[in-house]
Design a protein around this motif. Sequence first.
Motif, PDB file in Angstrom:
ATOM      1  N   HIS A  99       0.826  -1.204   0.000  1.00  0.00           N
ATOM      2  CA  HIS A  99       0.000   0.000   0.000  1.00  0.00           C
ATOM      3  C   HIS A  99       0.861   1.255   0.000  1.00  0.00           C
ATOM      4  O   HIS A  99       0.441   2.305  -0.496  1.00  0.00           O
ATOM      5  CB  HIS A  99      -0.980  -0.009   1.183  1.00  0.00           C
ATOM      6  CG  HIS A  99      -0.383   0.329   2.513  1.00  0.00           C
ATOM      7  ND1 HIS A  99       0.286  -0.598   3.279  1.00  0.00           N
ATOM      8  CD2 HIS A  99      -0.367   1.483   3.231  1.00  0.00           C
ATOM      9  CE1 HIS A  99       0.682  -0.028   4.407  1.00  0.00           C
ATOM     10  NE2 HIS A  99       0.301   1.232   4.401  1.00  0.00           N
ATOM     11  N   VAL A 100       2.106   1.153   0.500  1.00  0.00           N
ATOM     12  CA  VAL A 100       3.005   2.311   0.492  1.00  0.00           C
ATOM     13  C   VAL A 100       3.664   2.470  -0.874  1.00  0.00           C
ATOM     14  O   VAL A 100       3.658   3.560  -1.466  1.00  0.00           O
ATOM     15  CB  VAL A 100       4.074   2.181   1.590  1.00  0.00           C
ATOM     16  CG1 VAL A 100       5.057   3.359   1.524  1.00  0.00           C
ATOM     17  CG2 VAL A 100       3.428   2.120   2.961  1.00  0.00           C
ATOM     18  N   GLU A 103       1.338   3.484  -3.660  1.00  0.00           N
ATOM     19  CA  GLU A 103       0.958   4.886  -3.505  1.00  0.00           C
ATOM     20  C   GLU A 103       2.081   5.792  -4.002  1.00  0.00           C
ATOM     21  O   GLU A 103       1.828   6.777  -4.709  1.00  0.00           O
ATOM     22  CB  GLU A 103       0.653   5.191  -2.036  1.00  0.00           C
ATOM     23  CG  GLU A 103       0.283   6.650  -1.743  1.00  0.00           C
ATOM     24  CD  GLU A 103      -1.051   7.079  -2.342  1.00  0.00           C
ATOM     25  OE1 GLU A 103      -1.254   8.298  -2.496  1.00  0.00           O
ATOM     26  OE2 GLU A 103      -1.874   6.191  -2.654  1.00  0.00           O
ATOM     27  N   GLU A 437      -6.518   5.938   5.391  1.00  0.00           N
ATOM     28  CA  GLU A 437      -5.891   6.202   4.094  1.00  0.00           C
ATOM     29  C   GLU A 437      -4.369   6.161   4.220  1.00  0.00           C
ATOM     30  O   GLU A 437      -3.795   6.461   5.264  1.00  0.00           O
ATOM     31  CB  GLU A 437      -6.333   7.565   3.548  1.00  0.00           C
ATOM     32  CG  GLU A 437      -7.807   7.637   3.194  1.00  0.00           C
ATOM     33  CD  GLU A 437      -8.168   8.961   2.533  1.00  0.00           C
ATOM     34  OE1 GLU A 437      -7.369   9.449   1.708  1.00  0.00           O
ATOM     35  OE2 GLU A 437      -9.235   9.514   2.852  1.00  0.00           O
ATOM     36  N   THR A 438      -3.704   5.781   3.129  1.00  0.00           N
ATOM     37  CA  THR A 438      -2.242   5.717   3.122  1.00  0.00           C
ATOM     38  C   THR A 438      -1.654   7.113   3.208  1.00  0.00           C
ATOM     39  O   THR A 438      -2.114   8.046   2.548  1.00  0.00           O
ATOM     40  CB  THR A 438      -1.746   5.025   1.843  1.00  0.00           C
ATOM     41  OG1 THR A 438      -2.259   3.697   1.809  1.00  0.00           O
ATOM     42  CG2 THR A 438      -0.229   4.976   1.794  1.00  0.00           C
ATOM     43  N   CYS A 451       0.024  10.148  11.042  1.00  0.00           N
ATOM     44  CA  CYS A 451       0.466   9.083  10.143  1.00  0.00           C
ATOM     45  C   CYS A 451       1.128   8.008  10.995  1.00  0.00           C
ATOM     46  O   CYS A 451       2.198   8.219  11.565  1.00  0.00           O
ATOM     47  CB  CYS A 451       1.440   9.633   9.101  1.00  0.00           C
ATOM     48  SG  CYS A 451       1.823   8.484   7.759  1.00  0.00           S
ATOM     49  N   GLN A 455       2.061   3.631   8.100  1.00  0.00           N
ATOM     50  CA  GLN A 455       1.763   4.597   7.030  1.00  0.00           C
ATOM     51  C   GLN A 455       0.278   4.648   6.668  1.00  0.00           C
ATOM     52  O   GLN A 455      -0.102   4.671   5.505  1.00  0.00           O
ATOM     53  CB  GLN A 455       2.594   4.297   5.778  1.00  0.00           C
ATOM     54  CG  GLN A 455       4.086   4.224   6.015  1.00  0.00           C
ATOM     55  CD  GLN A 455       4.671   5.440   6.701  1.00  0.00           C
ATOM     56  OE1 GLN A 455       5.389   5.320   7.674  1.00  0.00           O
ATOM     57  NE2 GLN A 455       4.340   6.620   6.209  1.00  0.00           N
ATOM     58  N   ARG A 456      -0.557   4.699   7.705  1.00  0.00           N
ATOM     59  CA  ARG A 456      -1.989   4.941   7.514  1.00  0.00           C
ATOM     60  C   ARG A 456      -2.422   6.012   8.496  1.00  0.00           C
ATOM     61  O   ARG A 456      -1.949   6.062   9.636  1.00  0.00           O
ATOM     62  CB  ARG A 456      -2.795   3.659   7.741  1.00  0.00           C
ATOM     63  CG  ARG A 456      -2.437   2.517   6.797  1.00  0.00           C
ATOM     64  CD  ARG A 456      -3.354   1.325   7.029  1.00  0.00           C
ATOM     65  NE  ARG A 456      -2.872   0.114   6.401  1.00  0.00           N
ATOM     66  CZ  ARG A 456      -3.115  -0.232   5.141  1.00  0.00           C
ATOM     67  NH1 ARG A 456      -3.840   0.573   4.382  1.00  0.00           N
ATOM     68  NH2 ARG A 456      -2.645  -1.362   4.645  1.00  0.00           N
TER      69      ARG A 456
END
Length: 580
Positions: A99-100, A103, A437-438, A451, A455-456
Amino acid sequence: MLQGGTVFDGARAGRATVVIDGDRVKQVVFDEDIEVAGGEVVDVSGKTVLPGLIDLHVHSLSVAGPYAYFDGDLHLEDHTKAMLRSGVTSYLDLGSSQHVIFEQRARARAGEILAPQLFAAGPLLTATGGHPCTQGSPPGDFCLFIDSPADVAGAFEALLPGAPDVIKIVLESGGSRPLPRLSPASVASIAQAAGAAGVSVIAHATSAADIEVALDAGVTRFAHIPDQERLSPELARRMAAAGAVVVPTLAVTDGLYRAAHDAVAELDDPALGDDVPADVIAALRDPSLLAEIRTARYKELVTAWRAHAAANLLTCYRAGVTIAAGSDAGNPAVFHGLALRREVALLVAAGMTPVDALAAATRTAADVLGRPDLGRIEEGALADVLVVDGDPLADVGALERVSRVYKSGVLLDRDALALPRGVSLATQPRTGAGAGETCLGAPECGEALSCSADQRCAATCDRSSACGPGSACLYDGGSPTGGSCVAGDGCDLFAQDCENGAACVFIGNGATSCWYAGAGSGGQPCDALFTCAPGSVCDEASATCKDLCDPRGERAAACPGGEKCVDRSAIAGLAVGVCE
């Protein structure tokens, strides 16, 4: 217009003029006597113009400190700056939290951040307990586990929505200790599913047996050159006949060798701080963090690995196997950006010609990515251009003498990108992201959100009571807001029901979570990441592992050896104690 110097176009070199128009190379004239009219003229006499470098093996989120070093900061922007400053204008991330990294890729492609062209695999496909997730798999998206062909469909359902550019599988026999491996049937099933999805597969391989399993399944791209033993010429010829591509990553065993022997000479160069975080440099100077790799046994192993890797590279090269360049940046002393230049030098030292070694980091690497507009200086190519002082075909060390870097035709301010300057790479800063959200930095989250370490965006907190039941306040030293509410996953402390050997631990406020498992228990020292074996917890004050117990005496056996069950329910928010 770059005029007066030598141009290496990705395949050949000669005196030439390069004309850049917008983000593309408009014209290349390999004749110093021909005048090219129009535009700003930059005199590059005594310099070499070549395509921006491409690193086919990067771990964007991993720092290059010792394996025993833990850094809670993301450092993604630091690593991105270092690559740009070094002239790495494209790279392939071969293993990061999906997800990081997806993104980051989306923002880079949208022009929201200044970054190299980014291609990403996302999570790795490996066997339960296999490399690199040998200590369990906490909640996250770094490894997907394949223990039989039946697991492949579910893994692809989790992976394909992120649109990976490649799929990375792990064939790792373990080296110094045996590890679970993907079965040949699983590898074949993965290759079939990837083919149906139109995505190529690249295999992490460290032995001849790994290579053979991959080739049998039709996998022909390899993320390492094997270093456990010498490859036979016959296997190398089989690889060449199959059209195999090897990304040797000689820089990894070289970095481990130098760290083990206290020979990372660049640590003494003050300029290293322009590209490598200060804490990472300090960690590579800390004998306590390097103790594991400075034993006589480890030095013996890594010396052999380095020799095997270089010899196998030459065997494959002579057999006609395609060699493309990648550094495996993020491993000890394998610094982002800087390591690719070292990788090219190591390829030359191992026996490749300078032309082929430079092509491995430019044109050949671009071909592996399926991007004929990268890695070359020719009409229509993307104007990712590196200018260095001297001639890297005569002295590969010239790659370290960077004069100019153009990204999509724009000259970068390399001085401004040095880490001490603190300049942001965001061209369109993000703000107001919602819970879950990321986020790639604290300022991106909305009001009352921070954060978190994964990282969310999550609720900001300074104590567990500020979070809802089953959610704990975890401090993040890399966040200016201090702490964030992190939800547990409800694992059972006494049943230890986490998958893949992970340990179920309490994190406070009634929350439990699967986390990396260590080896210690019953008063033994905690591991470097303050982890213990499943069923134990690390007491950070004493750095020892203490066994979990039930203060009610209902769900766990009595503490051994006359120890008592000391109630920790007030801290954990649930009925649990530790044996003391």
